[in-house]
Write a protein that holds these residues in place. Structure first.
Motif, mmCIF file in Angstrom:
data_model
loop_
_atom_site.group_PDB
_atom_site.id
_atom_site.type_symbol
_atom_site.label_atom_id
_atom_site.label_comp_id
_atom_site.label_asym_id
_atom_site.label_seq_id
_atom_site.Cartn_x
_atom_site.Cartn_y
_atom_site.Cartn_z
ATOM 1 N N LYS A 103 0.830 -1.197 0.000
ATOM 2 C CA LYS A 103 0.000 0.000 0.000
ATOM 3 C C LYS A 103 0.868 1.253 0.000
ATOM 4 C CE LYS A 103 -3.575 -2.363 2.676
ATOM 5 N NZ LYS A 103 -4.282 -2.430 3.976
ATOM 6 N N TYR B 39 -2.531 10.291 11.014
ATOM 7 C CA TYR B 39 -3.002 9.949 9.677
ATOM 8 C C TYR B 39 -1.973 10.296 8.600
ATOM 9 C CZ TYR B 39 -7.792 8.870 11.084
ATOM 10 O OH TYR B 39 -8.902 8.290 11.648
ATOM 11 N N ARG C 74 -5.334 9.960 -1.416
ATOM 12 C CA ARG C 74 -5.651 8.592 -1.040
ATOM 13 C C ARG C 74 -6.896 8.581 -0.163
ATOM 14 N NH1 ARG C 74 -0.103 9.156 -0.727
ATOM 15 N NH2 ARG C 74 -0.126 9.602 1.503
ATOM 16 N N ARG D 229 -9.417 6.707 2.792
ATOM 17 C CA ARG D 229 -9.525 5.795 3.931
ATOM 18 C C ARG D 229 -11.008 5.597 4.223
ATOM 19 N NH1 ARG D 229 -5.000 4.765 7.187
ATOM 20 N NH2 ARG D 229 -6.434 4.170 8.842
ATOM 21 N N GLU E 131 -14.012 3.958 7.090
ATOM 22 C CA GLU E 131 -14.396 3.440 8.396
ATOM 23 C C GLU E 131 -15.825 2.942 8.262
ATOM 24 O OE1 GLU E 131 -13.918 6.526 11.240
ATOM 25 O OE2 GLU E 131 -11.773 6.806 10.847
ATOM 26 N N GLU F 29 -12.854 -5.630 4.336
ATOM 27 C CA GLU F 29 -11.830 -4.667 3.933
ATOM 28 C C GLU F 29 -11.271 -5.026 2.555
ATOM 29 O OE1 GLU F 29 -7.575 -2.750 5.454
ATOM 30 O OE2 GLU F 29 -8.508 -4.390 6.574
ATOM 31 N N LEU G 281 -8.496 3.603 -2.634
ATOM 32 C CA LEU G 281 -8.645 3.300 -1.211
ATOM 33 C C LEU G 281 -7.419 2.521 -0.751
ATOM 34 C CD1 LEU G 281 -10.581 3.339 1.289
ATOM 35 C CD2 LEU G 281 -11.291 1.045 0.571
ATOM 36 N N THR G 282 -6.769 2.988 0.309
ATOM 37 C CA THR G 282 -5.547 2.339 0.781
ATOM 38 C C THR G 282 -5.741 1.604 2.104
ATOM 39 O OG1 THR G 282 -4.836 4.387 1.868
ATOM 40 C CG2 THR G 282 -4.049 3.990 -0.381
ATOM 41 N N ALA G 283 -6.793 1.926 2.846
ATOM 42 C CA ALA G 283 -7.007 1.250 4.125
ATOM 43 C C ALA G 283 -8.462 1.422 4.539
ATOM 44 C CB ALA G 283 -6.083 1.809 5.203
ATOM 45 N N ALA G 284 -8.956 0.457 5.303
ATOM 46 C CA ALA G 284 -10.319 0.524 5.831
ATOM 47 C C ALA G 284 -10.330 -0.069 7.232
ATOM 48 C CB ALA G 284 -11.289 -0.234 4.919
#
Length: 327
Positions: free
Chosen positions: A19, A94, A262, A264, A266, A288, A298-301
């Motif tokens: 990522k 972040y 990028r 993120r 939630e 995810e 999207l790089t993270a969830a």
């Protein structure tokens, strides 16, 4: 099965290092776009400056200043891309991707200053008309300015949209405004060649209005990003992807936000309340994974698993209700 087959035929990884590599690659593309456009606009401004020295054209001088200013907007955006590569810290948990939003605000202010300068110059020339000398050289320089700015605008906007950088898109729109200014110089020079000295300021006022329209679009895009706005279609896409994950019985609160170029996420998903913690965690990981495939950039969830409510069972979040009311 279709998802697993596609995953097998297109090998990839969602490890943290990968990522980060993708994020660095997008930042590198942004930096490349800045350096290339800076070189093109630098050569354009230098060529126009030489013509200004020969012709004494005040209108072309203003266009040259615009091009030079547009080239310099690459500086704050370049700084933002460099900062965005830094790892998160205990203070900036972040990371530093939001520096791009600050750079976007600087670019919007620069566009506003360009519009004000163009309008002021046009009004001044309207009150004190002056003929343009060496019209041919001025026309060629104006065409060069328009061509250089339009090429840079298309390049920045294309790369900005590909990597999800609103600031780079705004910078491309800024280059387009300077291209309009170059056309104003060309039209004004043509009018002066026909003996109409008011042509330059009248066209300049029209171009100022066009710059104001571009300013409106750029400001709207950047301010939306600052306010954490996302395209509602991305939310719909994320929800649809989550509902296809085996074990997910419902989708609760879903939030997306941009951090630089990028995304993120939630999200809270509903799972069977009788499954083990390990199974609930596996479902969250699958959720995810589905989001990473479905949502571009999207790089993270962060996925939270909520149990399905049982008859007569108290809402497990009731202890948090008074915090929500006082927030």
């Amino acid at each position: 099965m279709r998802h697993r087959l596609a995953h097998f035929l297109t090998p990839h990884s969602h490890e943290s290092a990968d990522k980060v590599d993708a994020a660095l690659e997008s930042s590198a593309r942004g930096m490349r776009a800045l350096w290339v456009s800076l070189a093109v606009l630098g050569v354009t401004a230098l060529a126009q400056a030489l013509v200004v020295a020969v012709s004494g054209s005040v209108a072309l001088l203003g266009d040259t200043v615009h091009n030079a200013a547009d080239a310099l907007t690459a500086v704050p955006l370049g700084i933002a891309f460099v900062l965005g590569r830094r790892a998160a810290t205990r203070r900036f948990t972040y990371g530093f991707g939001r520096a791009e939003d600050l750079a976007g605000l600087v670019i919007v202010l620069t566009i506003a200053a360009s519009a004000a300068f163009a309008g002021w110059t046009a009004v001044e020339r309207l009150l004190d008309p002056r003929p343009v000398e060496h019209v041919g050289a001025v026309a060629v320089a104006a065409l060069a300015g328009f061509a250089g700015n339009e090429w840079v605008a298309r390049y920045r906007i294309r790369v900005g949209r590909q990597i999800g950088s609103a600031a780079l898109v705004a910078d491309g729109l800024h280059a387009r405004t300077d291209g309009f200014t170059s056309l104003a110089v060309l039209l004004g020079a043509g009018g002066s060649a026909l003996g109409w000295d008011l042509a330059d300021p009248v066209v300049g006022l029209a171009i100022t209005a066009a710059i104001a329209l571009v300013l409106r679009d750029a400001a709207r895009e950047v301010l939306r990003r600052v306010m954490d706005a996302v395209d509602p279609a991305l939310v719909d896409r994320a929800e649809a992807a989550l509902r296809t994950v085996p074990g997910v019985r419902g989708v609760g609160e879903l939030r997306l936000r941009w951090i630089g170029h990028r995304l993120r996420a939630e999200v809270a998903v509903v799972v069977d309340g009788e499954v083990s913690v390990r199974r609930a965690h596996a479902i969250a990981v699958d959720a995810e994974h589905a989001l990473l495939h479905a949502v571009p950039r999207l790089t993270a969830a962060l996925v939270h698993a909520d149990p399905t409510p049982a008859p007569g069972e108290t809402d497990p979040h009731v202890v948090l209700a008074h915090h929500a009311r006082t927030a």
